[in-house]
Motif scaffolding. Structure first.
Motif, PDB file in Angstrom:
ATOM      1  N   GLY A  46      10.452  17.335  19.515  1.00 38.65           N
ATOM      2  CA  GLY A  46       9.306  16.071  20.029  1.00 38.65           C
ATOM      3  C   GLY A  46       8.615  14.889  19.282  1.00 38.65           C
ATOM      4  N   THR A  47       9.167  15.859  17.817  1.00 36.98           N
ATOM      5  CA  THR A  47       7.964  14.424  16.374  1.00 36.98           C
ATOM      6  C   THR A  47       9.059  13.313  16.317  1.00 36.98           C
ATOM      7  OG1 THR A  47       7.523  16.406  15.139  1.00 36.98           O
ATOM      8  CG2 THR A  47       7.472  14.820  13.762  1.00 36.98           C
ATOM      9  N   VAL A  48       8.028  12.115  16.202  1.00 46.95           N
ATOM     10  CA  VAL A  48       9.012  11.138  16.008  1.00 46.95           C
ATOM     11  C   VAL A  48       8.087  10.637  14.312  1.00 46.95           C
ATOM     12  CG1 VAL A  48       8.682   8.436  16.016  1.00 46.95           C
ATOM     13  CG2 VAL A  48       8.548  10.748  18.163  1.00 46.95           C
ATOM     14  N   TRP A  49       8.979  10.455  13.547  1.00 46.38           N
ATOM     15  CA  TRP A  49       9.587   9.626  12.201  1.00 46.38           C
ATOM     16  C   TRP A  49       9.406   8.520  12.344  1.00 46.38           C
ATOM     17  CZ3 TRP A  49       7.789  13.025   8.846  1.00 46.38           C
ATOM     18  CH2 TRP A  49       7.911  14.958   9.316  1.00 46.38           C
ATOM     19  N   ARG A  50       8.361   7.979  11.038  1.00 46.10           N
ATOM     20  CA  ARG A  50       8.799   6.085  11.399  1.00 46.10           C
ATOM     21  C   ARG A  50       8.664   6.456   9.514  1.00 46.10           C
ATOM     22  NH1 ARG A  50       5.235   4.601  16.638  1.00 46.10           N
ATOM     23  NH2 ARG A  50       6.634   4.378  17.778  1.00 46.10           N
ATOM     24  N   TYR A  51       8.929   4.693   9.093  1.00 47.94           N
ATOM     25  CA  TYR A  51       8.902   5.392   8.138  1.00 47.94           C
ATOM     26  C   TYR A  51       8.971   3.057   7.343  1.00 47.94           C
ATOM     27  CZ  TYR A  51      11.782   9.014   8.257  1.00 47.94           C
ATOM     28  OH  TYR A  51      12.189   9.961   8.859  1.00 47.94           O
ATOM     29  N   VAL A  52       8.114   3.373   5.719  1.00 46.25           N
ATOM     30  CA  VAL A  52       7.623   2.187   5.939  1.00 46.25           C
ATOM     31  C   VAL A  52       8.943   1.145   5.171  1.00 46.25           C
ATOM     32  CG1 VAL A  52       5.463   2.272   5.260  1.00 46.25           C
ATOM     33  CG2 VAL A  52       7.342   2.594   2.790  1.00 46.25           C
ATOM     34  N   ALA A  53       9.186   0.092   4.517  1.00 41.05           N
ATOM     35  CA  ALA A  53       9.852  -0.982   4.540  1.00 41.05           C
ATOM     36  C   ALA A  53      10.647   0.053   3.124  1.00 41.05           C
ATOM     37  CB  ALA A  53      10.425  -2.169   4.985  1.00 41.05           C
ATOM     38  N   LEU A  81       0.555  -1.214  -0.426  1.00 39.63           N
ATOM     39  CA  LEU A  81      -0.134  -0.079   0.066  1.00 39.63           C
ATOM     40  C   LEU A  81       0.878   1.383  -0.188  1.00 39.63           C
ATOM     41  CD1 LEU A  81      -2.895  -1.471   2.546  1.00 39.63           C
ATOM     42  CD2 LEU A  81      -2.667  -1.212   0.356  1.00 39.63           C
ATOM     43  N   GLY A  82       2.456   1.449   1.034  1.00 42.07           N
ATOM     44  CA  GLY A  82       2.736   2.651   0.298  1.00 42.07           C
ATOM     45  C   GLY A  82       2.494   3.793   1.193  1.00 42.07           C
ATOM     46  N   THR A  83       3.258   4.523   1.116  1.00 46.02           N
ATOM     47  CA  THR A  83       2.859   6.224   1.518  1.00 46.02           C
ATOM     48  C   THR A  83       2.339   6.811   0.708  1.00 46.02           C
ATOM     49  OG1 THR A  83       4.023   8.345   2.810  1.00 46.02           O
ATOM     50  CG2 THR A  83       4.856   6.606   1.070  1.00 46.02           C
ATOM     51  N   PRO A  84       1.921   8.185   1.349  1.00 43.25           N
ATOM     52  CA  PRO A  84       0.666   9.542   0.203  1.00 43.25           C
ATOM     53  C   PRO A  84       2.223  10.041  -0.071  1.00 43.25           C
ATOM     54  CG  PRO A  84      -0.126   9.285   2.683  1.00 43.25           C
ATOM     55  CD  PRO A  84       0.901   8.144   2.216  1.00 43.25           C
ATOM     56  N   ASP A  85       3.360   9.418   0.510  1.00 40.36           N
ATOM     57  CA  ASP A  85       4.225  10.756  -0.291  1.00 40.36           C
ATOM     58  C   ASP A  85       4.830  10.128  -1.427  1.00 40.36           C
ATOM     59  OD1 ASP A  85       4.732  11.923   2.529  1.00 40.36           O
ATOM     60  OD2 ASP A  85       6.504  11.360   3.236  1.00 40.36           O
ATOM     61  N   TYR A  86       4.510   8.749  -1.892  1.00 37.43           N
ATOM     62  CA  TYR A  86       4.590   8.121  -3.444  1.00 37.43           C
ATOM     63  C   TYR A  86       3.629   8.118  -3.467  1.00 37.43           C
ATOM     64  CZ  TYR A  86       9.417   8.794  -1.872  1.00 37.43           C
ATOM     65  OH  TYR A  86      11.270   8.683  -1.350  1.00 37.43           O
ATOM     66  N   GLY A  87       2.340   8.922  -3.954  1.00 38.93           N
ATOM     67  CA  GLY A  87       1.100   8.175  -4.493  1.00 38.93           C
ATOM     68  C   GLY A  87       0.543   6.819  -3.729  1.00 38.93           C
ATOM     69  N   GLY A  88       0.462   6.606  -2.463  1.00 39.36           N
ATOM     70  CA  GLY A  88      -0.133   5.842  -1.489  1.00 39.36           C
ATOM     71  C   GLY A  88      -1.077   5.986  -1.134  1.00 39.36           C
ATOM     72  N   ASP A 116      10.204 -10.463  13.066  1.00 38.21           N
ATOM     73  CA  ASP A 116      11.957  -9.799  13.304  1.00 38.21           C
ATOM     74  C   ASP A 116      11.313  -7.962  13.005  1.00 38.21           C
ATOM     75  OD1 ASP A 116      14.063  -9.507  12.290  1.00 38.21           O
ATOM     76  OD2 ASP A 116      14.302 -10.304  10.596  1.00 38.21           O
ATOM     77  N   SER A 117      12.153  -7.224  13.464  1.00 36.31           N
ATOM     78  CA  SER A 117      12.525  -5.700  13.212  1.00 36.31           C
ATOM     79  C   SER A 117      13.637  -5.975  12.775  1.00 36.31           C
ATOM     80  CB  SER A 117      11.763  -5.821  15.071  1.00 36.31           C
ATOM     81  OG  SER A 117      12.266  -5.470  15.725  1.00 36.31           O
ATOM     82  N   ASP A 118      14.552  -6.563  12.632  1.00 34.75           N
ATOM     83  CA  ASP A 118      15.961  -5.493  11.856  1.00 34.75           C
ATOM     84  C   ASP A 118      16.724  -4.893  11.247  1.00 34.75           C
ATOM     85  OD1 ASP A 118      16.368  -7.792  14.770  1.00 34.75           O
ATOM     86  OD2 ASP A 118      17.789  -8.740  14.009  1.00 34.75           O
ATOM     87  N   ASP A 119      15.431  -4.629  10.368  1.00 36.40           N
ATOM     88  CA  ASP A 119      15.784  -3.695   9.031  1.00 36.40           C
ATOM     89  C   ASP A 119      14.736  -2.346   9.088  1.00 36.40           C
ATOM     90  OD1 ASP A 119      17.102  -5.491   8.070  1.00 36.40           O
ATOM     91  OD2 ASP A 119      15.450  -6.671   6.707  1.00 36.40           O
ATOM     92  N   ALA A 120      13.963  -2.180  10.716  1.00 37.57           N
ATOM     93  CA  ALA A 120      12.792  -1.501  10.505  1.00 37.57           C
ATOM     94  C   ALA A 120      14.277  -0.033  11.006  1.00 37.57           C
ATOM     95  CB  ALA A 120      12.018  -1.639  12.151  1.00 37.57           C
ATOM     96  N   ASP A 121      13.991   0.919  10.711  1.00 31.69           N
ATOM     97  CA  ASP A 121      14.297   2.157  10.966  1.00 31.69           C
ATOM     98  C   ASP A 121      13.565   2.928  12.320  1.00 31.69           C
ATOM     99  OD1 ASP A 121      15.371   2.447   8.608  1.00 31.69           O
ATOM    100  OD2 ASP A 121      13.714   3.434   8.078  1.00 31.69           O
ATOM    101  N   GLU A 122      14.835   2.762  12.623  1.00 28.35           N
ATOM    102  CA  GLU A 122      15.239   3.426  14.196  1.00 28.35           C
ATOM    103  C   GLU A 122      13.591   4.400  14.670  1.00 28.35           C
ATOM    104  OE1 GLU A 122      18.220   3.518  16.685  1.00 28.35           O
ATOM    105  OE2 GLU A 122      18.870   1.001  16.427  1.00 28.35           O
ATOM    106  N   ASP A 123      13.320   4.976  15.811  1.00 25.64           N
ATOM    107  CA  ASP A 123      12.411   6.066  15.834  1.00 25.64           C
ATOM    108  C   ASP A 123      14.091   6.966  15.413  1.00 25.64           C
ATOM    109  OD1 ASP A 123       9.995   4.705  16.234  1.00 25.64           O
ATOM    110  OD2 ASP A 123       9.882   5.484  18.468  1.00 25.64           O
TER     111      ASP A 123
END
Length: 319
Positions: free
Chosen positions: A309-316, A184-191, A296-303
């Motif tokens: 105080g804004t927390v940024w998280r990203y799809v794979a 499904l992705g992210t709105p940043d790339y059309g999702g 498994d979360s080894d590939d997930a970007d850390e917060d």
């Protein structure tokens, strides 16, 4: 994380790159491989449609079982419309074709969200016996509601899947479909899809044979998990995949407090933002029932925290 490797197997066949005109090596048996046909994204010396024409002249087309469309010239700026037209025009030459993938490119060839796609409904219409179909890249992708009685596996990979494509899939009549995989992705790339766009899929009324459902790589993964927790389709699934997205404790809690998931053979949540207590709750609930659980979360970007105080998280897979 981006796509770093080409498909190595497709439709249970090893993928074999159709060689250049100057390559003297003998070809494998036509029906023993999935044929990858590609041009060069940059400074191509041969257009993809010319490669395809050579391919049709070189093999026994009546025995071709699977085709993987790789890079085409300037894929970051050029529609594969002529490729779709060529494949549709060749339908009578390819009576045994059962699997087709459009856009098998690595990030070095073209980032997933740079790939220009096109309307792919004509491919499904032209090949009514197709059992497996997949695409990579969401930009300009169009899939209209279509009836296809043979398709068993549908995979749409993207950094952002347009809402109209999600709605198009939901409107399809696919009575044989067993495996559905939407990035499904992210709105940043059309999702730009919303949970409501998935309603017909989650209700299970249009996909009676569905056994594997993947709704992944999503910025709204918590909302997807909450919707899945009450979705009628889940009761007849063997595997559920909510991986690669921004799944937090909120989404995992929704899964744990929703309908039972102990009938699943596998629950895939790899690449996530779960805390250790939620991981343990998932294990304690599902593993004793024999559910294979991937946390498994080894590939997930850390917060990443901004000064405000804004927390940024990203799809794979985004760009």
């Amino acid at each position: 994380m981006t796509v770093h490797e080409h498909l190595t197997t497709f439709h249970r066949l090893p993928v074999h790159e159709f060689p250049s005109a100057e390559d003297p090596r003998p070809l494998p048996a036509t029906d023993s491989v999935a044929w990858r046909l590609s041009s060069d994204t940059y400074d191509s010396e041969e257009e993809w449609t010319s490669v395809f024409a050579r391919f049709l002249d070189a093999v026994d087309t009546t025995r071709v079982r699977a085709i993987v469309v790789g890079a085409w010239e300037e894929a970051y700026d050029t529609s594969p419309g002529p490729i779709v037209e060529a494949l549709v025009a060749a339908r009578d030459q390819l009576p045994a074709l059962r699997a087709l993938f459009l856009g098998d490119m690595t990030s070095e060839e073209c980032e997933i969200s740079w790939i220009h796609q096109t309307g792919v409904t004509p491919l499904l219409t032209a090949y009514p016996e197709l059992a497996e179909f997949g695409t990579r890249g969401g930009q300009d992708l169009v899939l209209n509601g279509v009836t296809h009685t043979a398709l068993r596996r549908l995979v749409l990979e993207s950094g952002g899947l347009p809402a109209q494509v999600v709605r198009g899939v939901a409107a399809c009549d696919l009575p044989a479909l067993e495996h559905l995989d939407l990035w499904l992705g992210t709105p940043d790339y059309g999702g730009d899809s919303e949970i409501a766009d998935l309603a017909p899929v989650l209700a299970g009324t249009r996909l009676p044979a569905l056994r594997h459902l993947a709704l992944r790589n999503s910025e709204m993964q918590d909302q997807v998990a909450a919707a899945v927790a009450a979705a009628p389709v889940v009761a007849r699934l063997d595997t559920l995949d909510l991986s690669m997205g921004i799944l937090t404790d909120d989404g995992a809690t929704a899964l744990l407090t929703g309908q039972p998931l102990t009938h699943l053979k596998k629950l895939d949540l790899h690449y996530n933002y779960l805390t250790d207590p939620l991981r343990e709750r998932l294990r304690a609930t599902l593993e004793p029932a024999g559910v294979e659980l991937d946390l498994d979360s080894d590939d997930a970007d850390e917060d990443a925290d901004d000064e405000d105080g804004t927390v940024w998280r990203y799809v794979a897979v985004g760009e």
